[in-house]
Motif scaffolding. Sequence first.
Motif, PDB file in Angstrom:
ATOM      1  N   ASP A  98       9.595 -15.395  10.368  1.00  0.00           N
ATOM      2  CA  ASP A  98      10.052 -15.675  11.731  1.00  0.00           C
ATOM      3  C   ASP A  98       9.786 -14.515  12.678  1.00  0.00           C
ATOM      4  O   ASP A  98       9.435 -14.721  13.837  1.00  0.00           O
ATOM      5  N   ASP A  99       9.970 -13.296  12.190  1.00  0.00           N
ATOM      6  CA  ASP A  99       9.930 -12.144  13.083  1.00  0.00           C
ATOM      7  C   ASP A  99       9.325 -10.946  12.360  1.00  0.00           C
ATOM      8  O   ASP A  99       9.501 -10.794  11.145  1.00  0.00           O
ATOM      9  N   VAL A 100       8.639 -10.097  13.115  1.00  0.00           N
ATOM     10  CA  VAL A 100       7.986  -8.933  12.508  1.00  0.00           C
ATOM     11  C   VAL A 100       9.008  -7.972  11.918  1.00  0.00           C
ATOM     12  O   VAL A 100       8.698  -7.214  10.987  1.00  0.00           O
ATOM     13  N   SER A 101      10.247  -7.985  12.429  1.00  0.00           N
ATOM     14  CA  SER A 101      11.283  -7.104  11.878  1.00  0.00           C
ATOM     15  C   SER A 101      11.636  -7.465  10.441  1.00  0.00           C
ATOM     16  O   SER A 101      12.260  -6.667   9.731  1.00  0.00           O
ATOM     17  N   GLU A 102      11.244  -8.668   9.995  1.00  0.00           N
ATOM     18  CA  GLU A 102      11.512  -9.099   8.617  1.00  0.00           C
ATOM     19  C   GLU A 102      10.478  -8.560   7.633  1.00  0.00           C
ATOM     20  O   GLU A 102      10.625  -8.734   6.419  1.00  0.00           O
ATOM     21  N   ILE A 103       9.433  -7.915   8.120  1.00  0.00           N
ATOM     22  CA  ILE A 103       8.343  -7.424   7.275  1.00  0.00           C
ATOM     23  C   ILE A 103       8.357  -5.901   7.249  1.00  0.00           C
ATOM     24  O   ILE A 103       8.227  -5.244   8.284  1.00  0.00           O
ATOM     25  N   LYS A 270      16.350 -12.426   7.967  1.00  0.00           N
ATOM     26  CA  LYS A 270      17.464 -11.944   8.781  1.00  0.00           C
ATOM     27  C   LYS A 270      18.768 -12.565   8.292  1.00  0.00           C
ATOM     28  O   LYS A 270      18.941 -13.787   8.286  1.00  0.00           O
ATOM     29  N   SER A 271      19.688 -11.696   7.865  1.00  0.00           N
ATOM     30  CA  SER A 271      20.972 -12.152   7.342  1.00  0.00           C
ATOM     31  C   SER A 271      21.853 -10.917   7.167  1.00  0.00           C
ATOM     32  O   SER A 271      21.369  -9.786   7.209  1.00  0.00           O
ATOM     33  N   PRO A 272      23.157 -11.100   6.950  1.00  0.00           N
ATOM     34  CA  PRO A 272      24.009  -9.944   6.666  1.00  0.00           C
ATOM     35  C   PRO A 272      23.533  -9.143   5.455  1.00  0.00           C
ATOM     36  O   PRO A 272      23.655  -7.917   5.426  1.00  0.00           O
ATOM     37  N   LEU A 277      19.909  -3.262   3.697  1.00  0.00           N
ATOM     38  CA  LEU A 277      18.801  -2.702   2.926  1.00  0.00           C
ATOM     39  C   LEU A 277      18.388  -1.337   3.476  1.00  0.00           C
ATOM     40  O   LEU A 277      18.323  -1.144   4.694  1.00  0.00           O
ATOM     41  N   HIS A 278      18.065  -0.431   2.561  1.00  0.00           N
ATOM     42  CA  HIS A 278      17.561   0.882   2.952  1.00  0.00           C
ATOM     43  C   HIS A 278      16.465   1.317   1.992  1.00  0.00           C
ATOM     44  O   HIS A 278      16.488   0.968   0.808  1.00  0.00           O
ATOM     45  N   HIS A 279      15.527   2.093   2.513  1.00  0.00           N
ATOM     46  CA  HIS A 279      14.494   2.652   1.648  1.00  0.00           C
ATOM     47  C   HIS A 279      15.124   3.693   0.728  1.00  0.00           C
ATOM     48  O   HIS A 279      15.982   4.470   1.166  1.00  0.00           O
ATOM     49  N   PRO A 280      14.734   3.725  -0.555  1.00  0.00           N
ATOM     50  CA  PRO A 280      15.320   4.708  -1.476  1.00  0.00           C
ATOM     51  C   PRO A 280      15.050   6.157  -1.068  1.00  0.00           C
ATOM     52  O   PRO A 280      15.816   7.052  -1.427  1.00  0.00           O
ATOM     53  N   VAL A 281      13.942   6.390  -0.347  1.00  0.00           N
ATOM     54  CA  VAL A 281      13.659   7.729   0.158  1.00  0.00           C
ATOM     55  C   VAL A 281      14.264   7.840   1.556  1.00  0.00           C
ATOM     56  O   VAL A 281      13.805   7.184   2.493  1.00  0.00           O
ATOM     57  N   VAL A 282      15.309   8.641   1.685  1.00  0.00           N
ATOM     58  CA  VAL A 282      15.994   8.775   2.964  1.00  0.00           C
ATOM     59  C   VAL A 282      15.279   9.820   3.812  1.00  0.00           C
ATOM     60  O   VAL A 282      15.071  10.953   3.373  1.00  0.00           O
TER      61      VAL A 282
END
Length: 452
Positions: A98-103, A270-272, A277-282
């Motif tokens: 649906d949206d580029v933010s999902e990729i 897109k959902s709660p 989600l976060h990348h493992p490398v901060v």
Amino acid sequence: MDPHRENGQSDGPNPKKQKPSPPPPITDDEILAEFSHHDPSVARINNGSFGSCPSSVLSAQSDLQLRFLRQPDHFYFNSLQPSLLRSRSLIRRLVNADDVSEISLVDNATTAAAIVLQQIQWAFAENTFSKGDAVVMLHYAYGAVKKSIHAYVARAGGHVIEVPLPFPVHSEEQIVAEFRKALDLGAAGGRKVRLAVIDHITSMPSVVIPVKELTKICREKGVDQVFVDAAHAIGNVDVDVRDIGADFYTSNLHKWFFCPPSVAFLYSRKSPASSGLHHPVVSHEYGNGLAVESGWIGTRDYSAQMVVPAVLDFVARFEGGIEGIRTRNHEKVVEMGKMLAEAWGTCLGSPPEMCCSMVMVGLPGCLAIENEGDATKLRTHLRDEFKVEVPIYYNSLRTGCCGEERNGSSLVTSYARISHQVYNVENDYCRLRDAINKLVKSGFNCGMLSSA
């Protein structure tokens, strides 16, 4: 005087510009040139493991690498993020998100799995999930992902359930039936199934899984989240993430989509659930959303993530684009698989409609492959002595080749996983056929190979 006429303009409508004619389809010689960096002495029928990248895309990558080295600050501040956004936008359209933010773009599907499983681990640690709640995965899940599930989930208190899939497999109904049983087991005793990890195409043995139907079953049975590990999918089967309906979906771009290693996308609907989600490398972008976080995890080579436009230029040279490529790959690998099975008196490991650009072909039982070590030794022997590169699968849960068919008096215990990509030719498979036939004729068996 009419000012338009004075400026050389006419009163009438502008003539329509003719669209440029599409370039002629790529020729066999041009394909050969694009992959001339491959070792010509090797019959490489194992695209599934490491993929392949054409010279034109490698050239585009090299240009990007040199641009970074020439002026790193300018590249970082002005080129990197727009280029990554363009790649993400192209992938969004390819997979119908649906949206580029999902990729998000990440290194590989294993990294994507770590991102999803890290969130599950936190839910157990923070008591959002109860100890003993279940995560369900297929028995044939990729080894690294299986270990990741145990590392992240089991250690945090989750209960891991494997779906025991049959092989050889004869129908999707077999898979669906076993999956339903596993979900029921996961929910036994009042537990909740918090995550289902489903392969779109299992790696070894290679089988196309009905992911849309399994995702639908998960929704019906109240599974919290569905993660599809589709490492082999893009460029190999049709991918429509909206239609599949999973929460998370990942696929490598360097296996069947001609990118250089290593790059994958992670789709997070897109959902709660996806907001956590976060990348493992901060790094510096922590907290700005996974897609942005993944776009900068420190100084590294991002060029593999930036060449998607060059890949699309490459696949556009083929009739039908990427859809045409995957259709022809599927047809050819099934044809070659049937040729090998007939030559060896065995069979395919699944019906053609459950294959993609990879097919499992039963090996003669007289080769006496009795464990995974034997399979590895035979693969090494084929590489060293015959210059044939192909994975060998030992079927520890075998039910017989195509039911109970046998090769001579010996039950088929192993399969060769053959791939077909645009650079492959029929002689590659003939070399494998002839190598196995030579071993069989000589009375060879795996017990003759040393463990070294």
